[in-house]
Scaffold this motif. Structure first.
Motif, PDB file in Angstrom:
ATOM      1  N   LEU A  43      -8.774 -11.732  -3.409  1.00 19.38           N
ATOM      2  CA  LEU A  43      -8.071 -11.005  -2.358  1.00 19.38           C
ATOM      3  C   LEU A  43      -8.946  -9.817  -1.988  1.00 19.38           C
ATOM      4  CD1 LEU A  43      -5.499 -10.419  -0.665  1.00 19.38           C
ATOM      5  CD2 LEU A  43      -4.659  -9.094  -2.622  1.00 19.38           C
ATOM      6  N   THR A  44      -9.336  -9.726  -0.716  1.00 16.91           N
ATOM      7  CA  THR A  44     -10.209  -8.648  -0.258  1.00 16.91           C
ATOM      8  C   THR A  44      -9.469  -7.786   0.748  1.00 16.91           C
ATOM      9  OG1 THR A  44     -12.169 -10.034  -0.580  1.00 16.91           O
ATOM     10  CG2 THR A  44     -12.424  -8.076   0.811  1.00 16.91           C
ATOM     11  N   LEU A  45      -9.417  -6.493   0.461  1.00 14.71           N
ATOM     12  CA  LEU A  45      -8.791  -5.534   1.365  1.00 14.71           C
ATOM     13  C   LEU A  45      -9.881  -4.637   1.934  1.00 14.71           C
ATOM     14  CD1 LEU A  45      -6.802  -6.004  -1.202  1.00 14.71           C
ATOM     15  CD2 LEU A  45      -5.471  -4.292  -0.063  1.00 14.71           C
ATOM     16  N   THR A  46      -9.800  -4.375   3.222  1.00 11.68           N
ATOM     17  CA  THR A  46     -10.686  -3.393   3.846  1.00 11.68           C
ATOM     18  C   THR A  46      -9.797  -2.355   4.518  1.00 11.68           C
ATOM     19  OG1 THR A  46     -10.856  -4.705   5.869  1.00 11.68           O
ATOM     20  CG2 THR A  46     -12.587  -5.009   4.225  1.00 11.68           C
ATOM     21  N   ALA A  47     -10.241  -1.122   4.477  1.00 15.45           N
ATOM     22  CA  ALA A  47      -9.452  -0.029   5.066  1.00 15.45           C
ATOM     23  C   ALA A  47     -10.371   1.146   5.345  1.00 15.45           C
ATOM     24  CB  ALA A  47      -8.336   0.394   4.125  1.00 15.45           C
ATOM     25  N   LYS A  48      -9.912   2.024   6.205  1.00 17.45           N
ATOM     26  CA  LYS A  48     -10.611   3.282   6.464  1.00 17.45           C
ATOM     27  C   LYS A  48     -10.198   4.288   5.391  1.00 17.45           C
ATOM     28  CE  LYS A  48     -12.696   2.311  10.339  1.00 17.45           C
ATOM     29  NZ  LYS A  48     -14.142   2.140  10.300  1.00 17.45           N
ATOM     30  N   LYS A  49     -11.170   5.007   4.869  1.00 15.54           N
ATOM     31  CA  LYS A  49     -10.849   6.066   3.923  1.00 15.54           C
ATOM     32  C   LYS A  49     -10.225   7.231   4.685  1.00 15.54           C
ATOM     33  CE  LYS A  49     -14.955   6.578   2.267  1.00 15.54           C
ATOM     34  NZ  LYS A  49     -16.102   7.057   1.514  1.00 15.54           N
ATOM     35  N   LYS A  81      -8.406   8.251  -1.137  1.00 13.84           N
ATOM     36  CA  LYS A  81      -7.243   7.792  -0.373  1.00 13.84           C
ATOM     37  C   LYS A  81      -7.699   6.968   0.825  1.00 13.84           C
ATOM     38  CE  LYS A  81      -4.053  11.319  -1.805  1.00 13.84           C
ATOM     39  NZ  LYS A  81      -2.952  12.161  -1.431  1.00 13.84           N
ATOM     40  N   ILE A  82      -6.841   6.031   1.228  1.00 11.72           N
ATOM     41  CA  ILE A  82      -7.107   5.208   2.409  1.00 11.72           C
ATOM     42  C   ILE A  82      -5.991   5.406   3.422  1.00 11.72           C
ATOM     43  CG2 ILE A  82      -8.458   3.463   1.181  1.00 11.72           C
ATOM     44  CD1 ILE A  82      -5.921   1.712   1.113  1.00 11.72           C
ATOM     45  N   GLU A  83      -6.276   5.054   4.669  1.00 11.81           N
ATOM     46  CA  GLU A  83      -5.261   5.089   5.730  1.00 11.81           C
ATOM     47  C   GLU A  83      -4.477   3.779   5.659  1.00 11.81           C
ATOM     48  OE1 GLU A  83      -4.411   7.448   7.796  1.00 11.81           O
ATOM     49  OE2 GLU A  83      -6.004   8.833   7.219  1.00 11.81           O
ATOM     50  N   PRO A  84      -3.211   3.804   5.237  1.00 12.72           N
ATOM     51  CA  PRO A  84      -2.441   2.571   5.077  1.00 12.72           C
ATOM     52  C   PRO A  84      -2.390   1.697   6.339  1.00 12.72           C
ATOM     53  CG  PRO A  84      -1.275   4.394   4.074  1.00 12.72           C
ATOM     54  CD  PRO A  84      -2.436   4.980   4.832  1.00 12.72           C
ATOM     55  N   SER A  85      -2.346   2.317   7.509  1.00 12.45           N
ATOM     56  CA  SER A  85      -2.224   1.537   8.744  1.00 12.45           C
ATOM     57  C   SER A  85      -3.499   0.763   9.091  1.00 12.45           C
ATOM     58  CB  SER A  85      -1.858   2.458   9.909  1.00 12.45           C
ATOM     59  OG  SER A  85      -2.892   3.403  10.117  1.00 12.45           O
ATOM     60  N   VAL A  87       0.870  -1.176   0.000  1.00 11.98           N
ATOM     61  CA  VAL A  87       0.000   0.000   0.000  1.00 11.98           C
ATOM     62  C   VAL A  87       0.905   1.224   0.000  1.00 11.98           C
ATOM     63  CG1 VAL A  87      -1.797   1.267   1.240  1.00 11.98           C
ATOM     64  CG2 VAL A  87      -1.750  -1.228   1.334  1.00 11.98           C
ATOM     65  N   SER A  88       0.604   2.192  -0.851  1.00 12.66           N
ATOM     66  CA  SER A  88       1.432   3.399  -0.880  1.00 12.66           C
ATOM     67  C   SER A  88       1.282   4.158   0.436  1.00 12.66           C
ATOM     68  CB  SER A  88       1.035   4.301  -2.053  1.00 12.66           C
ATOM     69  OG  SER A  88      -0.239   4.871  -1.842  1.00 12.66           O
ATOM     70  N   LYS A  89       2.337   4.847   0.833  1.00 15.20           N
ATOM     71  CA  LYS A  89       2.304   5.632   2.073  1.00 15.20           C
ATOM     72  C   LYS A  89       1.211   6.698   2.026  1.00 15.20           C
ATOM     73  CE  LYS A  89       7.111   5.194   3.474  1.00 15.20           C
ATOM     74  NZ  LYS A  89       8.357   5.894   3.775  1.00 15.20           N
ATOM     75  N   GLU A  90       0.938   7.212   0.833  1.00 18.34           N
ATOM     76  CA  GLU A  90      -0.089   8.244   0.676  1.00 18.34           C
ATOM     77  C   GLU A  90      -1.490   7.645   0.668  1.00 18.34           C
ATOM     78  OE1 GLU A  90       2.508   7.907  -1.593  1.00 18.34           O
ATOM     79  OE2 GLU A  90       3.728   9.370  -0.520  1.00 18.34           O
ATOM     80  N   GLY A  91      -1.589   6.312   0.520  1.00 18.59           N
ATOM     81  CA  GLY A  91      -2.883   5.650   0.516  1.00 18.59           C
ATOM     82  C   GLY A  91      -3.670   5.835  -0.767  1.00 18.59           C
ATOM     83  N   ASP A  92      -2.968   6.110  -1.885  1.00 15.75           N
ATOM     84  CA  ASP A  92      -3.693   6.331  -3.138  1.00 15.75           C
ATOM     85  C   ASP A  92      -3.654   5.136  -4.093  1.00 15.75           C
ATOM     86  OD1 ASP A  92      -1.000   6.717  -3.670  1.00 15.75           O
ATOM     87  OD2 ASP A  92      -1.298   8.473  -4.924  1.00 15.75           O
ATOM     88  N   TYR A  93      -2.893   4.099  -3.750  1.00  8.78           N
ATOM     89  CA  TYR A  93      -2.921   2.873  -4.549  1.00  8.78           C
ATOM     90  C   TYR A  93      -2.510   1.668  -3.710  1.00  8.78           C
ATOM     91  CZ  TYR A  93       2.203   2.820  -5.138  1.00  8.78           C
ATOM     92  OH  TYR A  93       3.561   2.774  -4.909  1.00  8.78           O
ATOM     93  N   VAL A  94      -2.908   0.496  -4.202  1.00  7.95           N
ATOM     94  CA  VAL A  94      -2.470  -0.772  -3.620  1.00  7.95           C
ATOM     95  C   VAL A  94      -1.880  -1.604  -4.754  1.00  7.95           C
ATOM     96  CG1 VAL A  94      -4.154  -0.776  -1.745  1.00  7.95           C
ATOM     97  CG2 VAL A  94      -4.733  -1.878  -3.896  1.00  7.95           C
ATOM     98  N   LYS A  95      -0.946  -2.478  -4.403  1.00 10.28           N
ATOM     99  CA  LYS A  95      -0.326  -3.344  -5.393  1.00 10.28           C
ATOM    100  C   LYS A  95      -0.318  -4.756  -4.831  1.00 10.28           C
ATOM    101  CE  LYS A  95       4.142  -3.140  -6.149  1.00 10.28           C
ATOM    102  NZ  LYS A  95       5.481  -2.754  -6.584  1.00 10.28           N
TER     103      LYS A  95
END
Length: 130
Positions: free
Chosen positions: A113-119, A98-102, A71-79
């Motif tokens: 593959l399912t990712l969940t995160a806070k925006k 953007k998402i919060e990487p942490s 996950v990018s530090k800025e939270g603008d993409y995932v790989k």
């Protein structure tokens, strides 16, 4: 020409210049967001649920240990990358928000593959006007 008329013309041009600049910025922002939403590739699903983001990436034929996730530090993409035998995947997903990487959690089930995160919430910094 009187000084008042010249000043009025100058103010009008300044206001027009600011309006044009704002319009251009709005168009760029909207276009960037729209392009990101449209260019999401097949096999990728991005959803928003309130303050949460859910990103689903099809990667069939793997095991959880076969997958590397970034996950990018800025939270603008995932790989996501993965390989098992002849199956190889490398998917970089630019997000329309953007998402919060942490806060990213990932699970893998039935080839997805399912990712969940806070925006991320926009942060404002107050600038002192001199």
């Amino acid at each position: 020409m009187s000084q008042d008329l010249i000043e009025e013309i100058r103010r009008t041009f300044d206001e027009l210049s600011k309006a044009i600049q704002k319009t251009v910025e709005d168009v760029v922002r909207t276009t960037t967001s729209t392009v990101r939403k449209i260019t999401v590739e097949q096999g990728i699903n991005i959803k928003e649920q309130g303050d949460d983001a859910i990103i689903e990436i099809d990667m069939p034929g793997l095991e959880p240990g076969d997958i590397s996730l970034f996950v990018s530090k800025e939270g603008d993409y995932v790989k996501a990358e993965g390989a098992r035998g002849e199956r190889k995947y490398s998917k970089k997903v630019f997000l329309p928000f953007k998402i919060e990487p942490s806060t990213v959690k990932a699970s893998y089930k039935n080839g997805v593959l399912t990712l969940t995160a806070k925006k991320s919430k926009p942060q404002e910094i107050q600038i002192k006007v001199e």
